[in-house]
Design an enzyme around this catalytic site. Structure first.
Site, PDB file in Angstrom:
ATOM      1  N   GLU A 120      51.642  20.680  81.358  1.00  0.00           N
ATOM      2  CA  GLU A 120      51.517  20.972  82.799  1.00  0.00           C
ATOM      3  C   GLU A 120      52.917  21.000  83.399  1.00  0.00           C
ATOM      4  O   GLU A 120      53.651  20.018  83.343  1.00  0.00           O
ATOM      5  CB  GLU A 120      50.680  19.887  83.486  1.00  0.00           C
ATOM      6  CG  GLU A 120      49.240  19.808  82.992  1.00  0.00           C
ATOM      7  CD  GLU A 120      48.353  20.916  83.548  1.00  0.00           C
ATOM      8  OE1 GLU A 120      48.818  21.665  84.434  1.00  0.00           O
ATOM      9  OE2 GLU A 120      47.197  21.017  83.089  1.00  0.00           O
ATOM     10  N   HIS A 135      44.309  29.758  82.373  1.00  0.00           N
ATOM     11  CA  HIS A 135      43.791  29.803  83.745  1.00  0.00           C
ATOM     12  C   HIS A 135      44.578  30.886  84.489  1.00  0.00           C
ATOM     13  O   HIS A 135      45.801  30.831  84.567  1.00  0.00           O
ATOM     14  CB  HIS A 135      43.951  28.436  84.421  1.00  0.00           C
ATOM     15  CG  HIS A 135      43.158  27.365  83.733  1.00  0.00           C
ATOM     16  ND1 HIS A 135      43.679  26.147  83.391  1.00  0.00           N
ATOM     17  CD2 HIS A 135      41.856  27.373  83.318  1.00  0.00           C
ATOM     18  CE1 HIS A 135      42.733  25.425  82.785  1.00  0.00           C
ATOM     19  NE2 HIS A 135      41.622  26.143  82.738  1.00  0.00           N
TER      20      HIS A 135
HETATM   21 ZN    ZN Z   1      45.485  25.241  83.594  1.00  0.00          ZN
END
Ligand code: ZN
Length: 347
Positions: free
Chosen positions: A225, A66
């Site tokens: 994350e 991302h």
């Molecule tokens: Zn991500």
């Protein structure tokens, strides 16, 4: 940074800039490393480090799948610069991936589609074309080339992300569905040592990058994350220092193992329901900015979409990745419950 590039006459200290200047195509080239190994550029954002005498792990480290998730991108860039400058000896084969340079250039998560839903062949399904689909297909090819070059070694893939929203547990990892294979105590220890002490057990096959590496190549693979999304240059590297040190040690010290962590030091969740957006009428019944792992008691109305409603069914469920703006047919949130890893499911 310029100093390092000049000292070594290398274009690779600034590989990320080079990739961002050529976000779709970069002709392969390679350079020698100060310690005798070689860095091979395979594609824009993709390079393979081949040590002169590789040890027993093949490691994929990916970031920027991302484009606006800058902290892991900066972390990987620091690792690469240290390797190129000779400060960090890379003794394991390493495939370093900056996932979506074009999205990075625009400061956006994605250009057309969520790249992390396009692996395991999903890029070829549905008769659509997008930039992310092209990229997913190429990244699959690079990972296959990397892992298939050797057999009989430990395969690892850490796909580093940051979340859109704050999280009650800042750092967490998603353990891809193992299809009955045991969960790795050693990997849980590595993650905990890197500051990631919350684990979410996936409940089925997915089209994420980490599931692709785990399922197709038997890698220990994780979506990790590391905190909340910030613009480039606004991340506090100290908050990622434990992960950075752990990765440095992993690639530079063959034989190193993270200190074993007691299972009760790790928070474990499993998915209990998925909320799939059906139409433009979809809406949540909680505030938009709610943090990941916010818990709700049994019976709470979570979301509705036309006639369909989602309620908390377990005594307590926590929400992860709520996003009402996903495309229709896509997952708007995951609901999870605290669970334990029985020793029988661990290796
Ligand atoms: Zn991500």
């Amino acid at each position: 940074m310029l100093l390092e590039v000049n000292v070594n006459g290398s274009r690779l200290g600034d590989f990320l800039s080079l990739s961002r200047e050529h976000p779709w195509e970069l002709a392969p080239f390679s350079e020698a490393l100060p310690d005798g190994g070689e860095i091979q550029v395979w594609d824009t954002g993709v390079l393979c480090i081949e040590p002169a005498s590789p040890a027993d792990k093949d490691i994929v480290l990916s970031c920027g799948i991302h484009g606006n998730e800058t902290a892991p991108i900066e972390l990987c860039e620091r690792l690469l610069r240290a390797i190129v400058a000779g400060r960090l000896p890379c003794r394991q084969r390493l495939l370093l991936i900056f996932g979506n340079p074009a999205a990075m250039n625009l400061g956006v998560r994605e250009l057309e589609e969520n790249l992390n839903r396009l692996f395991s062949g999903a890029h070829a399904r549905g008769g659509r074309h997008s930039r992310e689909r092209e990229r997913a297909a190429r990244l699959e090819g690079h990972v296959a080339r990397f892992f298939e070059a050797r057999q009989g070694v430990e395969r690892l893939h850490y796909d580093l992300h940051t979340a859109i929203r704050p999280s009650a547990f800042e750092k967490f990892a998603i353990y891809p569905f193992p299809h009955g294979a045991p969960y790795s105590r050693q990997q849980l220890s590595f993650l905990a040592g890197a500051g990631v002490d919350t684990i979410l057990l996936a409940h089925g096959p997915t089209t994420t990058f980490s599931y692709f590496s785990a399922h197709r190549f038997g890698a220990h693979a994780f979506t990790v994350e590391l905190g909340k999304v910030m613009p480039f240059g606004q991340n506090d590297a100290r908050r990622f220092a434990a992960m950075e040190r752990s990765l440095e040690t992993l690639i530079s010290e063959p034989g190193w193992q993270a200190a074993a962590v007691a299972l009760d030091q790790i928070r474990v969740f499993r998915v209990c329901q998925e909320i799939i957006k059906q139409s433009d009428d979809f809406r949540f019944h909680f505030a938009d900015e709610v943090a990941n792992f916010t818990a709700f008691p049994a019976g709470t109305l979570l979301a509705e979409d036309g006639g369909q409603r989602w309620f908390v069914q377990e005594p307590e469920e926590a929400v992860i990745f709520p996003n009402a703006r996903v495309a229709n047919g896509h997952r708007a949130a995951l609901m999870v419950v605290a669970t334990e890893l029985p020793p029988a499911q661990l290796s």
